[in-house]
Design a protein around this motif. Structure first.
Motif, PDB file in Angstrom:
ATOM      1  N   LEU A  52      -1.886   9.953  -6.222  1.00 43.50           N
ATOM      2  CA  LEU A  52      -2.915   8.899  -5.644  1.00 43.50           C
ATOM      3  C   LEU A  52      -4.212   9.600  -5.368  1.00 43.50           C
ATOM      4  CD1 LEU A  52      -2.569   6.165  -4.200  1.00 43.50           C
ATOM      5  CD2 LEU A  52      -2.447   7.316  -2.260  1.00 43.50           C
ATOM      6  N   ASP A  67      -6.685   5.079  -2.024  1.00 41.70           N
ATOM      7  CA  ASP A  67      -6.059   4.150  -1.344  1.00 41.70           C
ATOM      8  C   ASP A  67      -6.909   3.668  -0.173  1.00 41.70           C
ATOM      9  OD1 ASP A  67      -3.605   3.497   0.831  1.00 41.70           O
ATOM     10  OD2 ASP A  67      -3.762   2.450  -0.988  1.00 41.70           O
ATOM     11  N   LYS A 124      -4.601   5.777  -9.150  1.00 42.64           N
ATOM     12  CA  LYS A 124      -3.413   6.749  -9.436  1.00 42.64           C
ATOM     13  C   LYS A 124      -3.748   7.503 -10.778  1.00 42.64           C
ATOM     14  CE  LYS A 124       0.372   5.021  -7.038  1.00 42.64           C
ATOM     15  NZ  LYS A 124       1.901   4.651  -7.207  1.00 42.64           N
ATOM     16  N   ARG A 131       0.792  -1.166   0.015  1.00 44.86           N
ATOM     17  CA  ARG A 131       0.028   0.016   0.095  1.00 44.86           C
ATOM     18  C   ARG A 131       0.872   1.293  -0.043  1.00 44.86           C
ATOM     19  NH1 ARG A 131      -4.777  -0.321   4.271  1.00 44.86           N
ATOM     20  NH2 ARG A 131      -5.291   1.834   3.407  1.00 44.86           N
ATOM     21  N   TRP A 135      -9.749  -4.258  -1.230  1.00 41.91           N
ATOM     22  CA  TRP A 135      -8.747  -3.194  -1.205  1.00 41.91           C
ATOM     23  C   TRP A 135      -8.629  -2.376  -2.602  1.00 41.91           C
ATOM     24  CZ3 TRP A 135      -3.825  -2.243  -3.403  1.00 41.91           C
ATOM     25  CH2 TRP A 135      -3.049  -1.381  -2.908  1.00 41.91           C
ATOM     26  N   ARG A 158       0.925   4.746   1.258  1.00 44.56           N
ATOM     27  CA  ARG A 158       0.340   5.571   2.236  1.00 44.56           C
ATOM     28  C   ARG A 158       0.245   7.025   1.953  1.00 44.56           C
ATOM     29  NH1 ARG A 158      -1.303   2.327   6.393  1.00 44.56           N
ATOM     30  NH2 ARG A 158      -0.147   0.410   6.545  1.00 44.56           N
ATOM     31  N   SER A 178      -6.453   0.598  -5.060  1.00 48.58           N
ATOM     32  CA  SER A 178      -5.550   1.763  -5.140  1.00 48.58           C
ATOM     33  C   SER A 178      -5.909   2.562  -6.448  1.00 48.58           C
ATOM     34  CB  SER A 178      -4.131   1.379  -4.969  1.00 48.58           C
ATOM     35  OG  SER A 178      -3.194   2.323  -5.197  1.00 48.58           O
TER      36      SER A 178
END
Length: 276
Positions: free
Chosen positions: A215, A218, A209, A111, A205, A113, A207
């Motif tokens: 980002l 997330d 971009k 991940r 989950w 962050r 993510s």
């Protein structure tokens, strides 16, 4: 005459052992396609050491069977191979297909962050100034109303004026604002990339971009939750549990059959939907 229970036929490899290894197949396909390991890594978002280890049949750096199978699929597609025979070979060599596992806890190591932001002092100062101006305005208006009441007591109140028929006819009620709905996804702007994710089952989950690496999101989405992302050129996704997600790209549903527990790295541009 030889004595022993093992015959020469026992030492011959089985037909299944004659198959080239997964790593060798992927390496040969990459070479035939004229690609380097760095180019495969850039197109799949799989790190260079992991691609190199997979070509050496070392899957220990993948982080488990679920992620190893996802990496094999991703790399195979990048070098122009059908991933399913390689995944089936991996399952037969590693004790069968693994049971689905929660994707979010296993994916914590990868991940990204977001940086913690400090307090926004500019916004705080603007809010304070607005509050002071509002208090002063309220004081002035309140004082004016009290002065007007005293004047009405001394001079007598005047009757309220009723609107004339012409004024009543010209006053029209405001048109009600349309309620936003999910159907608006069909009217996505053509100069941007629009990606909508909806979790239909379990959780996943996510993510996301933008094309310049910014980002956008997330975190973990639960069942029934949705997120929409936009960018001028490209949206890059990592789906930790792709089988639980319904995906719309530029207003069109992506029909790829993702599996529960499967990790997918995807990129979409204005001309998609196409798997990245």
């Amino acid at each position: 005459m030889s004595i022993g229970s093992n015959s020469p036929e026992d030492d011959r490899p089985s037909i299944e052992d004659d198959r080239p290894s997964i790593g060798r197949v992927l390496q040969q396909a990459r070479i035939d396609a004229g690609l380097t390991i760095d180019e495969v890594s850039a197109s799949t978002r799989v790190r260079v050491p992991i691609v190199h280890a997979i070509e050496q049949d070392d899957f220990s750096r993948c982080g488990g069977d679920v992620y190893a199978r996802g990496h094999i699929r991703t790399v195979a597609r990048a070098v122009g191979l059908d991933p399913e025979p390689l995944v089936a070979q991996y399952d037969s060599e590693h004790g069968g297909r693994p049971a689905p596992t929660p994707a979010a806890p296993l994916f914590e190591a990868e991940r990204i962050r977001p940086e913690r932001r400090g307090p926004n002092w500019t916004a705080a100062m603007v809010a304070a100034i607005v509050a002071v101006i509002g208090f002063v305005g309220f004081t002035l208006v309140n004082g004016s109303e009290e002065g007007g009441k005293d004047k009405n007591v001394a001079e007598g109140s005047t009757p309220d004026k009723k609107p004339t028929p012409t004024q009543a006819q010209t006053t029209k009620p405001a048109d009600p604002k349309p309620d936003p709905s999910d159907s608006a996804i069909a009217a996505v702007p053509k100069d941007k990339v629009t990606v909508k994710l909806s979790v239909l089952d379990d959780k996943s989950w996510i993510s996301a971009k933008s094309h310049n690496g910014k980002l956008l999101f997330d975190g973990t989405l639960l069942k029934g939750e949705s997120r929409t992302f936009q960018d001028d050129e490209r949206v890059d996704l990592i789906l930790g549990n792709a089988g639980a997600i319904e995906l719309y790209v530029n207003g069109k549903k992506v029909e790829d059959q993702f599996e529960t527990g499967q990790v997918e790295r995807l990129s979409y541009t204005k001309g998609d939907p196409e798997v990245g």
